[in-house]
Design a protein around this motif. Structure first.
Motif, PDB file in Angstrom:
ATOM      1  N   ASP A 190       0.682  -1.094   0.091  1.00 39.92           N
ATOM      2  CA  ASP A 190       0.216   0.201   0.396  1.00 39.92           C
ATOM      3  C   ASP A 190       0.905   1.262  -0.217  1.00 39.92           C
ATOM      4  O   ASP A 190       0.507   2.554  -0.520  1.00 39.92           O
ATOM      5  CB  ASP A 190      -0.910   0.300   1.005  1.00 39.92           C
ATOM      6  N   GLU A 191       2.328   1.317   0.102  1.00 36.67           N
ATOM      7  CA  GLU A 191       2.858   2.440   0.884  1.00 36.67           C
ATOM      8  C   GLU A 191       3.859   2.357  -0.488  1.00 36.67           C
ATOM      9  O   GLU A 191       4.574   2.571  -0.550  1.00 36.67           O
ATOM     10  CB  GLU A 191       3.356   2.007   1.965  1.00 36.67           C
ATOM     11  N   GLY A 192       3.781   1.505  -1.480  1.00 37.45           N
ATOM     12  CA  GLY A 192       4.370   1.652  -3.114  1.00 37.45           C
ATOM     13  C   GLY A 192       5.655   0.883  -2.874  1.00 37.45           C
ATOM     14  O   GLY A 192       6.853   1.072  -3.149  1.00 37.45           O
ATOM     15  N   GLN A 193       6.635   0.270  -1.665  1.00 33.57           N
ATOM     16  CA  GLN A 193       7.658   0.344  -1.002  1.00 33.57           C
ATOM     17  C   GLN A 193       8.361  -1.321  -1.721  1.00 33.57           C
ATOM     18  O   GLN A 193       7.344  -2.001  -1.519  1.00 33.57           O
ATOM     19  CB  GLN A 193       7.840  -0.552   0.359  1.00 33.57           C
ATOM     20  N   PRO A 194       9.353  -1.953  -1.956  1.00 32.87           N
ATOM     21  CA  PRO A 194       9.926  -2.601  -2.582  1.00 32.87           C
ATOM     22  C   PRO A 194       8.718  -4.225  -1.676  1.00 32.87           C
ATOM     23  O   PRO A 194       8.911  -4.522  -0.569  1.00 32.87           O
ATOM     24  CB  PRO A 194      11.078  -3.102  -2.834  1.00 32.87           C
ATOM     25  N   GLY A 195       8.263  -5.205  -2.281  1.00 28.94           N
ATOM     26  CA  GLY A 195       7.657  -6.223  -1.989  1.00 28.94           C
ATOM     27  C   GLY A 195       8.249  -7.695  -1.200  1.00 28.94           C
ATOM     28  O   GLY A 195       9.629  -7.149  -1.948  1.00 28.94           O
TER      29      GLY A 195
END
Length: 292
Positions: A152-157
């Motif tokens: 949701d925060e656009g971080q690398p998963g």
């Protein structure tokens, strides 16, 4: 488990005083849950909480597993789960960061979730790109919510998720009809409604993974015991992942209790299950480390 642990969990009052006494499990683990002599353990400090690096022999320092322990969000910690985290890390050929996130009664679920996500963010900021997340029971809940928050925060998963006997729904209504509820060896799942109010303090809505959009998650391995109450949650999670189009595998080990992998040795199936976890994570990270 039926004779000693189940009565304690089933009949102890859910008060802040009693929840604080759960620290005895963490203290006792210092004496009865050792790791192998060659495994390195190093403390890591975060704002308001801490964790530890677990480095098994031959582990790849560039491939990291964020490990989140179970315990109903009120008990257990690094010591109770050190051997489980080390065994998974050794089989996967990775270094583990195990996190002592803050818990009840001092901190509600919102803080536990924030601590888990903070540890994941820290790993990303350290430059790690091959990150997997694993957790058991309540730690499985946090593994899923951490990956969802990162999405949701656009971080690398993360590259993969492992959920051992995961708790994925705080509402007890569906689970209350499951036949394993009365026969579970020690898990007092019927007490979850009382815990739920304490856990959800400060939250506007229930963050249970089963209630959220799970699309975009990486491959997930779910393991559960065939005789435990949270078998309900394992099947529910698999159904939600299927609906979201997320690659996943559900393994139900017949006759086994809640987080039986932690008792590998007395329960020989625990080692076989951990081998499956190690193979899954090696595939996700591209590790060539052989299974133990």
């Amino acid at each position: 488990m039926r004779v000693v642990i189940r009565p304690v969990f089933r009949y102890s009052p859910l008060t802040p005083v009693m929840l604080r006494l759960a620290v005895v499990f963490e203290w006792a683990a210092s004496f009865v849950v050792p790791v192998t002599r060659d495994t390195e353990v190093e403390r890591v400090d975060f704002p308001g909480f801490h964790g530890e690096w677990i480095r098994p022999p031959g582990a790849d320092p560039d491939k990291v597993m964020l490990f989140l322990h179970g315990g109903g969000f009120f008990c257990c910690g690094l010591r109770t789960h050190r051997r489980l985290a080390a065994r998974i890390a050794e089989r996967a050929g990775v270094t583990a960061l195990s996190v002592a996130y803050r818990q009840l009664p001092a901190s509600p679920l919102a803080v536990s979730m924030a601590d888990a996500h903070h540890a994941y963010t820290w790993l990303v900021e350290q430059g790690f790109t091959d990150i997997v997340i694993a957790g058991d029971s309540a730690g499985g809940f946090l593994a899923l919510t951490t990956a969802l928050t990162a999405r949701d925060e656009g971080q690398p998963g993360p590259a993969a998720l492992v959920a051992l006997s995961p708790l994925v729904e705080l509402d007890h209504l569906g689970r209350a009809e499951h036949p394993n509820l009365k026969t579970d060896a020690y898990l007092p799942a019927h007490r979850l409604p009382k815990l739920r109010t304490m856990l959800l303090a400060g939250l506007d809505e229930d963050p249970s993974p089963a209630r959220r959009d799970l699309s975009g998650l990486p491959p997930v391995l779910i393991q559960a015991g065939g005789a435990e109450a949270l078998l309900y949650d394992a099947h529910l999670l698999a159904a939600r992942l299927c609906a979201a189009g997320v690659p996943h595998r559900l393994q139900v080990w017949e006759g086994q209790l809640h987080v039986f992998q932690a008792f590998a040795g007395p329960i020989p199936e625990g080692h076989a299950a951990l081998d499956e976890v190690g193979a899954f994570l090696r595939s996700a990270t591209g590790s060539g480390h052989a299974a133990a």
